[in-house]
Design a protein around this motif. Structure first.
Motif, PDB file in Angstrom:
ATOM      1  N   MET A  31       3.715 -14.769  17.708  1.00  0.00           N
ATOM      2  CA  MET A  31       3.570 -14.393  16.276  1.00  0.00           C
ATOM      3  C   MET A  31       3.196 -12.923  16.179  1.00  0.00           C
ATOM      4  SD  MET A  31       1.045 -17.630  14.991  1.00  0.00           S
ATOM      5  CE  MET A  31       1.371 -19.125  15.442  1.00  0.00           C
ATOM      6  N   GLU A  32       3.427 -12.404  14.942  1.00  0.00           N
ATOM      7  CA  GLU A  32       2.876 -11.118  14.437  1.00  0.00           C
ATOM      8  C   GLU A  32       1.970 -11.172  13.457  1.00  0.00           C
ATOM      9  OE1 GLU A  32       5.439  -7.942  12.417  1.00  0.00           O
ATOM     10  OE2 GLU A  32       6.114  -7.796  14.718  1.00  0.00           O
ATOM     11  N   ILE A  33       0.937 -10.289  13.613  1.00  0.00           N
ATOM     12  CA  ILE A  33       0.063 -10.224  12.488  1.00  0.00           C
ATOM     13  C   ILE A  33       0.146  -8.967  11.665  1.00  0.00           C
ATOM     14  CG2 ILE A  33      -2.374 -10.146  11.790  1.00  0.00           C
ATOM     15  CD1 ILE A  33      -3.092 -12.087  14.294  1.00  0.00           C
ATOM     16  N   GLY A  34       0.379  -8.817  10.548  1.00  0.00           N
ATOM     17  CA  GLY A  34       0.710  -7.735   9.546  1.00  0.00           C
ATOM     18  C   GLY A  34      -0.360  -6.526   9.916  1.00  0.00           C
ATOM     19  N   ALA A  35      -0.382  -5.348   9.770  1.00  0.00           N
ATOM     20  CA  ALA A  35      -1.258  -4.600   9.972  1.00  0.00           C
ATOM     21  C   ALA A  35      -2.281  -4.527   8.621  1.00  0.00           C
ATOM     22  CB  ALA A  35      -0.499  -3.091  10.116  1.00  0.00           C
ATOM     23  N   PHE A  36      -1.509  -4.913   7.556  1.00  0.00           N
ATOM     24  CA  PHE A  36      -2.449  -4.937   6.472  1.00  0.00           C
ATOM     25  C   PHE A  36      -2.564  -6.414   5.701  1.00  0.00           C
ATOM     26  CE2 PHE A  36      -0.661  -0.913   5.275  1.00  0.00           C
ATOM     27  CZ  PHE A  36      -1.585   0.025   6.049  1.00  0.00           C
ATOM     28  N   SER A  37      -2.612  -7.413   6.748  1.00  0.00           N
ATOM     29  CA  SER A  37      -2.658  -8.828   6.725  1.00  0.00           C
ATOM     30  C   SER A  37      -4.453  -9.208   6.279  1.00  0.00           C
ATOM     31  CB  SER A  37      -2.305  -9.685   7.553  1.00  0.00           C
ATOM     32  OG  SER A  37      -3.014  -9.373   8.761  1.00  0.00           O
ATOM     33  N   PRO A  67       1.171  -4.805  15.359  1.00  0.00           N
ATOM     34  CA  PRO A  67       1.856  -3.762  15.348  1.00  0.00           C
ATOM     35  C   PRO A  67       1.112  -2.832  14.402  1.00  0.00           C
ATOM     36  CG  PRO A  67       3.345  -5.084  14.353  1.00  0.00           C
ATOM     37  CD  PRO A  67       2.196  -5.830  14.879  1.00  0.00           C
ATOM     38  N   ALA A  68       0.938  -1.468  14.493  1.00  0.00           N
ATOM     39  CA  ALA A  68       0.406  -0.688  13.669  1.00  0.00           C
ATOM     40  C   ALA A  68       1.203  -0.446  12.271  1.00  0.00           C
ATOM     41  CB  ALA A  68       0.300   0.946  14.166  1.00  0.00           C
ATOM     42  N   ALA A  69       0.646  -0.219  11.321  1.00  0.00           N
ATOM     43  CA  ALA A  69       1.320   0.092  10.054  1.00  0.00           C
ATOM     44  C   ALA A  69       2.226   1.476   9.899  1.00  0.00           C
ATOM     45  CB  ALA A  69       0.181   0.507   8.779  1.00  0.00           C
ATOM     46  N   GLU A  70       3.203   1.074  10.252  1.00  0.00           N
ATOM     47  CA  GLU A  70       4.264   2.381   9.959  1.00  0.00           C
ATOM     48  C   GLU A  70       4.543   2.873   8.623  1.00  0.00           C
ATOM     49  OE1 GLU A  70       7.957   1.519  12.313  1.00  0.00           O
ATOM     50  OE2 GLU A  70       6.810   0.233  13.647  1.00  0.00           O
ATOM     51  N   SER A  71       4.795   4.279   8.607  1.00  0.00           N
ATOM     52  CA  SER A  71       4.993   4.922   7.330  1.00  0.00           C
ATOM     53  C   SER A  71       5.870   6.084   7.565  1.00  0.00           C
ATOM     54  CB  SER A  71       3.669   5.270   6.762  1.00  0.00           C
ATOM     55  OG  SER A  71       2.777   3.904   6.423  1.00  0.00           O
ATOM     56  N   TRP A  72       6.257   6.522   6.568  1.00  0.00           N
ATOM     57  CA  TRP A  72       7.269   7.747   6.709  1.00  0.00           C
ATOM     58  C   TRP A  72       6.687   8.727   5.554  1.00  0.00           C
ATOM     59  CZ3 TRP A  72      10.422  10.267   9.217  1.00  0.00           C
ATOM     60  CH2 TRP A  72      11.397  11.403   8.617  1.00  0.00           C
ATOM     61  N   CYS A  73       6.499   9.860   6.007  1.00  0.00           N
ATOM     62  CA  CYS A  73       5.764  10.746   5.029  1.00  0.00           C
ATOM     63  C   CYS A  73       6.906  11.673   4.412  1.00  0.00           C
ATOM     64  CB  CYS A  73       4.875  11.815   5.632  1.00  0.00           C
ATOM     65  SG  CYS A  73       4.451  13.086   4.666  1.00  0.00           S
ATOM     66  N   LEU A  82      -0.724   4.385   9.800  1.00  0.00           N
ATOM     67  CA  LEU A  82      -1.862   4.255   8.828  1.00  0.00           C
ATOM     68  C   LEU A  82      -2.938   3.207   9.462  1.00  0.00           C
ATOM     69  CD1 LEU A  82       0.033   4.190   5.352  1.00  0.00           C
ATOM     70  CD2 LEU A  82      -1.203   6.038   6.302  1.00  0.00           C
ATOM     71  N   LEU A  83      -4.124   3.273   9.308  1.00  0.00           N
ATOM     72  CA  LEU A  83      -5.196   2.485   9.738  1.00  0.00           C
ATOM     73  C   LEU A  83      -5.740   1.515   8.636  1.00  0.00           C
ATOM     74  CD1 LEU A  83      -7.046   5.092  11.967  1.00  0.00           C
ATOM     75  CD2 LEU A  83      -5.288   3.293  12.604  1.00  0.00           C
ATOM     76  N   SER A  84      -5.607   1.857   7.387  1.00  0.00           N
ATOM     77  CA  SER A  84      -5.987   1.327   6.336  1.00  0.00           C
ATOM     78  C   SER A  84      -4.909   1.237   5.226  1.00  0.00           C
ATOM     79  CB  SER A  84      -7.375   1.489   5.850  1.00  0.00           C
ATOM     80  OG  SER A  84      -7.727   1.045   4.681  1.00  0.00           O
ATOM     81  N   PRO A  85      -4.987   0.042   4.373  1.00  0.00           N
ATOM     82  CA  PRO A  85      -3.979   0.185   3.227  1.00  0.00           C
ATOM     83  C   PRO A  85      -4.654   0.719   2.084  1.00  0.00           C
ATOM     84  CG  PRO A  85      -5.226  -2.147   3.478  1.00  0.00           C
ATOM     85  CD  PRO A  85      -5.392  -1.395   4.675  1.00  0.00           C
ATOM     86  N   ASN A  86      -5.925   0.961   2.257  1.00  0.00           N
ATOM     87  CA  ASN A  86      -6.753   1.787   1.210  1.00  0.00           C
ATOM     88  C   ASN A  86      -6.645   3.248   1.445  1.00  0.00           C
ATOM     89  OD1 ASN A  86      -7.482  -0.554   0.261  1.00  0.00           O
ATOM     90  ND2 ASN A  86      -9.473  -0.698   1.679  1.00  0.00           N
ATOM     91  N   VAL A  87      -6.168   3.865   2.569  1.00  0.00           N
ATOM     92  CA  VAL A  87      -6.160   5.265   2.735  1.00  0.00           C
ATOM     93  C   VAL A  87      -4.542   5.698   3.027  1.00  0.00           C
ATOM     94  CG1 VAL A  87      -6.900   7.149   4.302  1.00  0.00           C
ATOM     95  CG2 VAL A  87      -8.447   5.184   3.914  1.00  0.00           C
ATOM     96  N   GLY A  94      -1.465  15.746   4.955  1.00  0.00           N
ATOM     97  CA  GLY A  94      -2.427  15.328   3.912  1.00  0.00           C
ATOM     98  C   GLY A  94      -1.765  14.978   2.500  1.00  0.00           C
ATOM     99  N   GLY A  95      -0.219  14.629   2.700  1.00  0.00           N
ATOM    100  CA  GLY A  95       0.550  14.279   1.690  1.00  0.00           C
ATOM    101  C   GLY A  95       0.369  12.920   1.436  1.00  0.00           C
ATOM    102  N   ARG A  96       0.815  12.536  -0.042  1.00  0.00           N
ATOM    103  CA  ARG A  96       0.630  11.183  -0.451  1.00  0.00           C
ATOM    104  C   ARG A  96       1.723  10.357  -0.869  1.00  0.00           C
ATOM    105  NH1 ARG A  96      -4.757  10.120  -2.090  1.00  0.00           N
ATOM    106  NH2 ARG A  96      -6.140  12.102  -1.684  1.00  0.00           N
ATOM    107  N   ASP A  97       2.970  11.195  -0.673  1.00  0.00           N
ATOM    108  CA  ASP A  97       4.161  10.509  -1.030  1.00  0.00           C
ATOM    109  C   ASP A  97       4.586   9.819   0.291  1.00  0.00           C
ATOM    110  OD1 ASP A  97       6.615  10.011  -2.140  1.00  0.00           O
ATOM    111  OD2 ASP A  97       7.384  12.045  -1.837  1.00  0.00           O
ATOM    112  N   LEU A  98       4.170   8.772   0.491  1.00  0.00           N
ATOM    113  CA  LEU A  98       4.369   7.861   1.577  1.00  0.00           C
ATOM    114  C   LEU A  98       5.333   6.436   1.376  1.00  0.00           C
ATOM    115  CD1 LEU A  98       0.760   7.743   3.122  1.00  0.00           C
ATOM    116  CD2 LEU A  98       2.797   9.458   3.698  1.00  0.00           C
ATOM    117  N   ARG A  99       6.045   6.018   2.429  1.00  0.00           N
ATOM    118  CA  ARG A  99       6.835   4.893   2.404  1.00  0.00           C
ATOM    119  C   ARG A  99       6.070   3.986   3.430  1.00  0.00           C
ATOM    120  NH1 ARG A  99      12.544   5.023   4.317  1.00  0.00           N
ATOM    121  NH2 ARG A  99      11.581   4.145   6.077  1.00  0.00           N
ATOM    122  N   VAL A 100       5.411   2.910   3.044  1.00  0.00           N
ATOM    123  CA  VAL A 100       4.607   2.306   3.881  1.00  0.00           C
ATOM    124  C   VAL A 100       5.487   1.013   4.083  1.00  0.00           C
ATOM    125  CG1 VAL A 100       2.659   0.982   4.106  1.00  0.00           C
ATOM    126  CG2 VAL A 100       2.313   2.973   2.854  1.00  0.00           C
TER     127      VAL A 100
END
Length: 114
Positions: A31-37, A67-73, A82-87, A94-100
């Motif tokens: 099983m896989e547990i999503g990083a932001f689950s 797995p870690a939360a992968e994102s593209w800046c 990313l470590l948290s869905p809140n950050v 320091g950019g905020r234009d991310l594809r999570v």
């Protein structure tokens, strides 16, 4: 604790799969547990054993992947974790234009049966 309900639902799905394939026993599941689950892997380990009692999955070996939360800046054009869905700030620029790309649930990836 919603982990027990998740595990009970997973065992139901696993048993349906086992019956469809004329299995006598479910020996392992991946099983896989999503990083932001918001699902705690330790709680899943404990609850899974309880949910499997007196089912085709009793004694089943549980393999968990978190797995870690992968994102593209888009700003610095890099893959980041990313470590948290809140950050939602790029740790590189320091950019905020991310594809999570992060799961927010629990998935059954593979079932092993006899």
């Amino acid at each position: 604790m919603h982990e027990i309900t998740l595990c009970q639902n997973a065992v139901e799905i696993m048993e349906q799969f086992a019956r469809q394939n004329n299995a006598r026993k479910i020996t392992a599941v991946w099983m896989e547990i999503g990083a932001f689950s918001c699902v705690e892997p330790e709680a899943v380990q404990f609850c899974f054993e309880l949910a499997c009692r007196e089912t085709l999955a009793q004694g089943c070996e549980l393999h968990l992947d978190t797995p870690a939360a992968e994102s593209w800046c888009r700003t610095c054009q890099q893959d980041i974790a990313l470590l948290s869905p809140n950050v939602l700030i790029c740790p590189q620029c320091g950019g905020r234009d991310l594809r999570v790309i992060a799961g927010d649930g629990m998935k059954i990836k593979r079932i092993e049966i006899e």
